[in-house]
Design an enzyme around this catalytic site. Structure first.
Site, PDB file in Angstrom:
ATOM      1  N   ARG A 146       0.963  -1.205  -0.012  1.00 19.18           N
ATOM      2  CA  ARG A 146      -0.118  -0.150   0.018  1.00 19.18           C
ATOM      3  C   ARG A 146       0.911   1.151  -0.037  1.00 19.18           C
ATOM      4  NH1 ARG A 146      -1.793  -3.529   4.039  1.00 19.18           N
ATOM      5  NH2 ARG A 146      -3.920  -4.500   3.519  1.00 19.18           N
ATOM      6  N   LYS A 170      -1.491  -2.713   8.334  1.00 20.38           N
ATOM      7  CA  LYS A 170      -2.813  -2.453   9.221  1.00 20.38           C
ATOM      8  C   LYS A 170      -2.526  -3.281  10.564  1.00 20.38           C
ATOM      9  CE  LYS A 170      -5.913  -1.448   5.523  1.00 20.38           C
ATOM     10  NZ  LYS A 170      -7.310  -1.603   4.914  1.00 20.38           N
ATOM     11  N   HIS A 241      -2.505   2.669  -6.042  1.00 17.94           N
ATOM     12  CA  HIS A 241      -3.072   1.284  -5.596  1.00 17.94           C
ATOM     13  C   HIS A 241      -3.046   0.483  -6.921  1.00 17.94           C
ATOM     14  CE1 HIS A 241      -4.517  -0.307  -1.852  1.00 17.94           C
ATOM     15  NE2 HIS A 241      -5.511  -0.905  -2.477  1.00 17.94           N
ATOM     16  N   ARG A 244      -0.316  -2.121  -6.962  1.00 12.41           N
ATOM     17  CA  ARG A 244      -0.671  -3.137  -5.922  1.00 12.41           C
ATOM     18  C   ARG A 244      -1.726  -4.150  -6.595  1.00 12.41           C
ATOM     19  NH1 ARG A 244      -1.135  -4.394  -0.386  1.00 12.41           N
ATOM     20  NH2 ARG A 244      -3.086  -5.183   0.243  1.00 12.41           N
ATOM     21  N   HIS A 267      -3.626  -9.250   3.539  1.00 15.95           N
ATOM     22  CA  HIS A 267      -4.893  -9.761   3.836  1.00 15.95           C
ATOM     23  C   HIS A 267      -5.311 -10.482   4.885  1.00 15.95           C
ATOM     24  CE1 HIS A 267      -6.083  -8.544  -0.690  1.00 15.95           C
ATOM     25  NE2 HIS A 267      -5.750  -7.341  -0.038  1.00 15.95           N
ATOM     26  N   TYR A 276      -8.788 -10.781  -7.105  1.00 15.54           N
ATOM     27  CA  TYR A 276      -7.889 -10.855  -8.139  1.00 15.54           C
ATOM     28  C   TYR A 276      -7.664 -12.132  -9.179  1.00 15.54           C
ATOM     29  CZ  TYR A 276      -5.986  -6.931  -5.435  1.00 15.54           C
ATOM     30  OH  TYR A 276      -5.826  -5.777  -4.800  1.00 15.54           O
TER      31      TYR A 276
END
Length: 295
Positions: A146, A170, A241, A244, A267, A276
């Protein structure tokens, strides 16, 4: 209401450990929500909010033309906030119960083709800024970071001899991501030749610096990316993004394991990564249509 919002934001920062961008998103949503309750519904106390007040607010968002995705995010914020005040303020009821999110179609992420990536990475020049730009874009495409993770990288997070970079995503979750040889070379050249010049006499452990020796910003990198895309004749509206998305899609197209891609992207839920695979299938259909003689 103001105190409740401040306490909730403090809870998200300290106890949940959310990233600054997530905190800012919650703050924007709640400011809009509380302002509506005060000005439109004439409410002064958090306990006065009822389900019909929330529905009025959501109707107003619809009238403003907000997308289903934006409204869904707002409902998530409202739910989290009301669950918090029921828990912490001894409020007797949760006004957000049974508020349904609008159905949204999950849009496929936009990606760059392999030739577009090659053109974007074709950065010539040996000025410090050129070497920095090359290193940043090579790193994004090589790792799928990110943009916030890229800009948060520190020099000590690099392990170039081993060929990987350490990232804190995150919630402060650490992950280790391999670096390809092109990214390794670009980063090494930047660190050796360009970063000391950009750093000047400053003390800064951030990996990527602007021309003043300070941390590179999101806005600064966005401008760099748009200018490079334009100079290479790429007509797509490119975002950080998108690199990514391209990283994940190209890996899966070439046979990478879905779980491995999930780990590299950071994730928590594999269903997020599975989007994806749909992009890859869509790409296969395009290739078939373009090249099969009876398509």
């Amino acid at each position: 209401m103001k105190d409740a919002v401040q306490d909730f934001i403090h809870f998200l920062k300290i106890e949940k450990g959310l990233a600054d961008n997530s905190i800012s998103s919650y703050q924007r949503d709640l400011k809009q929500y509380i302002t509506f309750m005060k000005e439109q519904e004439q409410l002064t106390n958090i306990e006065e909010i009822e389900r019909h007040h929330i529905r009025s607010f959501l109707s107003e968002l619809h009238l403003q033309g907000k997308s289903s995705a934006s409204i869904s995010r707002m409902i998530s914020t409202i739910r989290s906030f009301h669950q918090f005040i029921v828990r912490e303020y001894q409020v007797t009821h949760d006004a957000s119960l049974h508020i349904e999110k609008p159905k949204t179609e999950r849009q496929l992420p936009k990606v760059l083709s392999n030739p577009e990536v090659e053109r974007l990475l074709n950065i010539e020049g040996d000025k410090p800024i050129d070497l920095r730009n090359k290193a940043m874009i090579e790193t994004l495409y090589a790792t799928g970071l990110r943009i916030s993770e890229l800009l948060a990288l520190k020099v000590d997070d690099l392990h170039l001899l081993m060929g990987f970079v350490r990232v804190f995503g995150k919630g402060g979750k650490e992950r280790i991501i391999p670096l390809g040889r092109h990214a390794q070379h670009a980063i090494q050249q930047y660190v050796d030749e360009a970063r000391p010049i950009l750093l000047k006499k400053n003390k800064n452990d951030a990996l990527f610096l602007n021309h003043r020796g300070n941390n590179m910003t999101r806005q600064g990198f966005w401008k760099v990316l748009k200018a490079l895309a334009k100079s290479q004749g790429i007509v797509k509206e490119i975002t950080p993004h998108m690199l990514r998305h391209s990283f994940a899609t190209h890996l899966l197209e070439n046979g990478a394991d879905l779980r491995a891609v999930q780990e590299m992207l950071g994730h928590s839920d594999i269903s997020t990564t599975q989007i994806y695979t749909h992009v890859s299938k869509s790409r296969l259909k395009d290739i078939y249509k373009d090249y099969h003689p009876r398509a």
